[in-house]
Design a protein around this motif. Sequence first.
Motif, PDB file in Angstrom:
ATOM      1  N   SER A  25       0.822  -1.217   0.000  1.00 47.97           N
ATOM      2  CA  SER A  25       0.000   0.000   0.000  1.00 47.97           C
ATOM      3  C   SER A  25       0.856   1.268   0.000  1.00 47.97           C
ATOM      4  O   SER A  25       0.815   2.073   0.922  1.00 47.97           O
TER       5      SER A  25
ATOM      6  N   THR B 101      -0.555   0.064  -4.653  1.00 52.19           N
ATOM      7  CA  THR B 101      -1.165   1.380  -4.796  1.00 52.19           C
ATOM      8  C   THR B 101      -0.071   2.413  -4.549  1.00 52.19           C
ATOM      9  O   THR B 101       0.917   2.137  -3.875  1.00 52.19           O
TER      10      THR B 101
ATOM     11  N   TYR C  70      -5.536   3.786  -9.584  1.00 48.27           N
ATOM     12  CA  TYR C  70      -6.617   3.203  -8.779  1.00 48.27           C
ATOM     13  C   TYR C  70      -7.384   2.208  -9.636  1.00 48.27           C
ATOM     14  O   TYR C  70      -7.509   2.363 -10.846  1.00 48.27           O
TER      15      TYR C  70
ATOM     16  N   ALA D  92      -8.494  -0.703  -4.594  1.00 47.97           N
ATOM     17  CA  ALA D  92      -7.127  -0.180  -4.556  1.00 47.97           C
ATOM     18  C   ALA D  92      -7.147   1.282  -4.989  1.00 47.97           C
ATOM     19  O   ALA D  92      -7.459   1.580  -6.148  1.00 47.97           O
ATOM     20  N   LEU D  93      -6.803   2.199  -4.076  1.00 49.53           N
ATOM     21  CA  LEU D  93      -7.042   3.618  -4.312  1.00 49.53           C
ATOM     22  C   LEU D  93      -5.773   4.445  -4.335  1.00 49.53           C
ATOM     23  O   LEU D  93      -4.743   4.066  -3.780  1.00 49.53           O
ATOM     24  N   ASP D  94      -5.906   5.592  -4.972  1.00 48.00           N
ATOM     25  CA  ASP D  94      -4.838   6.591  -5.051  1.00 48.00           C
ATOM     26  C   ASP D  94      -5.178   7.727  -4.103  1.00 48.00           C
ATOM     27  O   ASP D  94      -6.151   8.451  -4.305  1.00 48.00           O
ATOM     28  N   SER D  95      -4.372   7.895  -3.060  1.00 46.53           N
ATOM     29  CA  SER D  95      -4.620   8.948  -2.071  1.00 46.53           C
ATOM     30  C   SER D  95      -3.614  10.090  -2.193  1.00 46.53           C
ATOM     31  O   SER D  95      -3.475  10.888  -1.260  1.00 46.53           O
TER      32      SER D  95
ATOM     33  N   GLU E 164     -11.933  10.005  -9.396  1.00 44.71           N
ATOM     34  CA  GLU E 164     -11.727   8.821  -8.566  1.00 44.71           C
ATOM     35  C   GLU E 164     -12.854   8.667  -7.554  1.00 44.71           C
ATOM     36  O   GLU E 164     -13.342   7.545  -7.324  1.00 44.71           O
TER      37      GLU E 164
ATOM     38  N   HIS F 292      -7.566  -0.708   0.138  1.00 45.38           N
ATOM     39  CA  HIS F 292      -6.157  -0.494   0.487  1.00 45.38           C
ATOM     40  C   HIS F 292      -5.616   0.705  -0.268  1.00 45.38           C
ATOM     41  O   HIS F 292      -5.818   0.856  -1.467  1.00 45.38           O
ATOM     42  N   PHE F 293      -4.953   1.591   0.470  1.00 42.22           N
ATOM     43  CA  PHE F 293      -4.339   2.791  -0.093  1.00 42.22           C
ATOM     44  C   PHE F 293      -3.330   3.318   0.916  1.00 42.22           C
ATOM     45  O   PHE F 293      -3.132   2.722   1.987  1.00 42.22           O
ATOM     46  N   HIS F 294      -2.695   4.450   0.598  1.00 42.21           N
ATOM     47  CA  HIS F 294      -1.522   4.863   1.367  1.00 42.21           C
ATOM     48  C   HIS F 294      -1.827   5.742   2.585  1.00 42.21           C
ATOM     49  O   HIS F 294      -1.468   5.394   3.712  1.00 42.21           O
TER      50      HIS F 294
ATOM     51  N   GLN G 215      -4.001   0.723   5.505  1.00 46.53           N
ATOM     52  CA  GLN G 215      -3.367   2.017   5.296  1.00 46.53           C
ATOM     53  C   GLN G 215      -1.863   1.927   5.552  1.00 46.53           C
ATOM     54  O   GLN G 215      -1.398   1.004   6.220  1.00 46.53           O
TER      55      GLN G 215
END
Length: 527
Positions: free
Chosen positions: A257, A289, A330, A342-345, A358, A380-382, A427
């Motif tokens: 992540s 991610t 993502y 799976a996301l882009d933060s 998004e 799950h992302f950062h 995270q």
Amino acid sequence: KFLLGSLLAALAVADLVAGSTPVPDTSEKCLACEDSMNQFIDTWSNETTVADILTEMQENCKAYPYLQQQVCDKLAEVFVQIPPGLIKGMDSLAWPYPEAMCATLLQCKVNCCAADAPPEQVHLSLTGSDRTRMAVTWVTLNPSASFVLYGTSAEDLDMKVQGGIDTYVAAGWVGTIHRAVMVDLEPGTMYFYKVGDPTAPEGAQWSETFPFTPALAGATLTYAVVADMGYGDASDYTIQALKDLVNAREVHAVIHSGDISYADGYEPHWDNFFNKIEFIAARVPYMVTPGNHEFWYNFSAYKHRFTMPGVYGHSENDGRTTEGSGDNMYYSWDSEFVHFLALDSESLVDTAYFSTAEQAWIRKDLRNVDRSTSPWVVAHFHRPAYCSSDHACLDTAPDSGSKTNAYYVKRVVEDVFYDNKVDLVLQGHVHAYQRTFPVYQEQATSTNYTAPTAPVYVLQGGSGNREGNKGSYPAPEDMPAWSAAARTEVGYGLLTVSETSLDWKFFSSALDEATPGQLLDEMTITR
């Protein structure tokens, strides 16, 4: 016994990084740049020399009238701090100089690998929910054909697919990225494969042969969970532990992540990282991610070096699209009993950010989850929404009173996660470990994990990097009521998913008098 164990472990991690030795750039332009940069470093890292430069500048300032002289003196004091600050910054990024400086200035080329080397940095990834497909990505120095030979016998690779090539231009990196998708796989069957080009020079044609097994329908699967894990020595024991688990066939995929490799703009560190994880990532899918350490050059290395769902524009048979952004930023993917989001933060300026596109995609994707086949949803992302060991965890910055990244993340995703019954949120970013009770709007909705009505948030951002882990948490009486467990050790998580439970365990990676992999925390979410 302890000394023997330490020696064996040291020998094991010493063999983690494979890969060829790239030929350095010896062009006249590059050598001239490196000579100039060495002179720059020698001058501005010498405190006596810097003091002499300041004295000389201030002496020259005396030629001005009094008020202008005062301004001149202050400007001189500021100026002499800039070059040492740049050097300190490069040190913090682990940039080797003069190579990294000249590569960043595009005066030197940095090769991924040797021209006569076989394919390297091989890693697998899922293309979506179709268990009969598996993507594979690898690197060579020069452009060549992209073939994958695979089959159910290591001695008879009787299936073949051809892929394509890609590259990117950033900080002098030179290399060719290959990707292809193996098709017509039988879930639950062990396959063997190798990648390369049969027309390449002798010795550079093929990678070694790797095994992998597509997931079997209805199987209970285990995912290794890491974040903030770099190419350097700090990740050695985490990677060795994952290597042992993969070798024992106890892990079926890895979820990373964000903060992948800690290359931080020096592209060869990406090469080092991929070679270091190749034993793992060439055998099980490595799903990622982006994190803030990937933002260099508009996330170019991250976008090009991975092949996540959507890169091939593959739509699922049920009509639900999992493409997401189409460039690895993502996407979503289905595995046995679980839908992963799976996301882009991240933003280009190192802040938390979810684009409007998004956010709309997240809502659409969650609305379309079939809970009869995917009873669990894991995001799950950062960037963390919930944590309490760092300034990044506070909703309001204590010094300025301004809203922080954690506040922003909660404002964007917490309601949509709650409304769509997301079960678990993984995270990273903060280099520590923390597990919440089921929580919504800062309030624990229960203190157990039986049929929770709100998501559980797990911070697992300490898998080993050069910055180290956070040293401590607040005293227990000062911890928020939603916090269930907290640790500061370097480690990794294991998430085991069955139809009726999500089983989570957090292990230490460190070598101690017992063994690596000491269990530090666990929970089980049930319906």
